[in-house]
Design a protein around this motif. Structure first.
Motif, short mmCIF file in Angstrom:
data_model
loop_
_atom_site.label_atom_id
_atom_site.label_comp_id
_atom_site.label_asym_id
_atom_site.label_seq_id
_atom_site.Cartn_x
_atom_site.Cartn_y
_atom_site.Cartn_z
N LEU A 129 0.81 -1.22 0.00
CA LEU A 129 0.00 0.00 0.00
C LEU A 129 0.84 1.27 0.00
O LEU A 129 0.31 2.37 -0.09
CB LEU A 129 -0.94 0.00 1.21
N SER A 157 4.24 -2.18 3.54
CA SER A 157 4.51 -0.73 3.61
C SER A 157 5.87 -0.42 2.98
O SER A 157 6.74 0.15 3.61
CB SER A 157 4.49 -0.28 5.08
N ARG A 191 -0.03 6.46 -0.04
CA ARG A 191 -0.69 5.42 0.77
C ARG A 191 -2.09 5.85 1.18
O ARG A 191 -3.04 5.05 1.15
CB ARG A 191 0.15 5.12 2.01
#
Length: 497
Positions: A318, A348, A326
């Motif tokens: 993401l 991440s 994000r």
């Protein structure tokens, strides 16, 4: 004698084969790629000169590949605006030819006319198949890291200053681990950026919050700096964590100019989302909308996933925590009925790390908001086939209505290797931002020079800069324009949200 002759003929055959495809094959491939990206009767290949070849160091094991370099002359067969946001443009052209931004010349601000000639230094990768060669993809462009600033020695001074501050404050004792040192380096680097910004403002310059080194924002900021410097405007581009960090730096007064996403700017003005704690930033103003940043949802070419609903239960990246990309990615997932807990893994990573993980089978997909073409995506296409997932039309409409600063768009055909059709998606605008610290006169001058028709953004190293146009300067805006920008662009004042 006969044996020697046969050996000689075999050697000649192998030597010819090692040179790769012949001239006609190469010309046909380039013309085919141009037609695939732009359709018929838009661009024709007038001349192609080979400029050598090299083995592809990124070839899969057991596969022989050659990178063929060439210079080409293209004729524009009908009027075409290569800076358009809504049709194939410079992004598709550069991707089709395997060129870098400085490898293309002849693009005219405001559009090219029939009969114009474009010059391109390009490259294609070919794979050996038996006695022949098959085109794989245009070579990906790997951009050099963006300098911190155009001022001589500042980049080196910055590194020395970070090290000196860490040592002086005893922040990195011998027993400190890698993670601790990384945190110290990040925090001290941020402090140095703040110091540089405030000193530059004191000296009547324009400190500009760009983005991570070698990223699109950093490259655009550096290109803008080099183009405006001869015109008497001194910018100081600073490397930052990205659009969200930039808005916070602008509000604190650490910089006077910043780049960020249009949806993030609107959240900042209203004091919502990641800005809920600090409240509304009512003084935030836009100088202009610069270029579109489409939402990219990427999977491997052989992935069974065909739409965003298919990401349920998958390993999906993401984007980095706190990044503007994000925040938008989470909103896109939600519009398709997905939350992070619906995924097998919500990673991440930055884009390069995510593409590596997809290649290695550790991730199934990644979401990224970025201008097209993204260099890292083009380069990754050399090692694997990638595919863009389309966003659902209903989700796009919902996001446009609920998230000001977003708009429907398409990633044009040919933007990336093996992309034969346009892909519907959502986009935000990359904005140049300021607040009341800049006068109307300063902003008027800045905006006029940013959109000056003699700016050669490709020569300055920015593909996205070529998409700047006064006609799109308000597109995707959900916050007010600065009065100086209104003067420069000749636009009527819009109501404050």
């Amino acid at each position: 004698m006969i044996r020697a002759l046969l050996v000689g003929l075999l050697a000649l055959t192998l030597a010819a084969c090692s040179k790769g495809p012949d001239q006609t094959t190469l010309e046909n491939e380039v013309q085919q790629r141009l037609q695939q990206a732009f359709g018929a009767n838009v661009l024709s290949l007038e001349q192609l000169d080979r400029r050598g070849s090299a083995s592809d160091a990124n070839a899969p094991p057991g596969e022989k590949r050659l990178v063929i370099y060439f210079d080409s002359t293209l004729e524009v067969e009908r009027d075409q605006d290569f800076g358009s946001w809504d049709s194939p443009g410079v992004a598709s052209l550069i991707s089709a030819l395997g060129a870098g931004p400085r490898g293309l010349s002849g693009i005219r601000s405001g559009g090219n006319k029939q009969g114009d000639l474009l010059l391109a230094h390009g490259s294609l990768i070919y794979r050996q198949q038996g006695d022949g060669w098959q085109a794989v993809v245009p070579q990906g462009f790997k951009a050099p890291p963006a300098p911190e600033t155009i001022e001589p020695g500042v980049g080196q001074t910055r590194e020395q200053l970070v090290a000196a501050m860490s040592t002086a404050l005893n922040l990195s004792p011998g027993g400190t681990g890698v993670k601790e040192r990384a945190i110290i380096s990040d925090e001290v680097s941020r402090a140095v950026s703040n110091i540089q910004g405030r000193l530059s403002r004191l000296q009547k310059g324009f400190p500009l919050a760009g983005g991570p080194a070698a990223g699109q924002y950093a490259r655009l900021a550096q290109a803008m700096t080099s183009l405006l410097h001869p015109k008497g405007l001194q910018l100081m581009p600073l490397n930052t964590e990205g659009g969200l960090d930039n808005l916070r730096m602008l509000r604190r007064g650490d910089v006077v100019l910043a780049l960020s996403q249009s949806d993030m700017a609107q959240l900042a003005v209203n004091g919502s989302g990641p800005f809920a704690e600090t409240g509304p930033y009512s003084g935030l103003r836009a100088l202009a909308s610069l270029y579109p940043e489409p939402v990219h949802v990427l999977v491997r070419g052989d992935s069974p996933v065909r739409d965003l609903a298919g990401l349920r239960g998958k390993r999906v990246n993401l984007g980095q925590p706190g990044s503007a990309s994000r925040d938008t990615a989470l909103a896109v997932l939600a519009a398709h009925g997905l939350q992070p807990e619906d995924l097998a893994e919500a990673a991440s990573l930055d884009l390069q790390q995510a593409l590596t993980a997809i290649r290695d089978g550790r991730l199934d997909a990644t979401l990224q908001v970025i201008g097209a073409p993204a260099d890292s995506i083009r380069a990754a296409s050399e090692a694997m086939q990638l595919r863009l997932l389309p966003l659902e039309e209903s989700a796009i409409r919902q996001l446009e209505a609920s998230r000001p600063g977003t708009f429907a768009t398409q990633v044009a055909a040919g933007t990336y290797p093996n992309q034969t059709a346009p892909v519907p998606t959502l986009a935000v605008s990359a904005l140049l931002l300021c607040d009341a610290k800049l006068s109307a006169g300063e902003v008027d001058q800045l905006v006029r020079q940013v959109f000056a028709p003699d700016n050669d953004w490709l020569a300055a190293g920015s593909i996205q800069g070529e998409q700047l146009s006064p006609a799109n300067a308000r597109r995707g805006l959900a916050i007010p324009l600065h009065e100086g920008a209104l003067r420069a662009l000749g636009q009527p004042q819009e109501p404050t949200p």
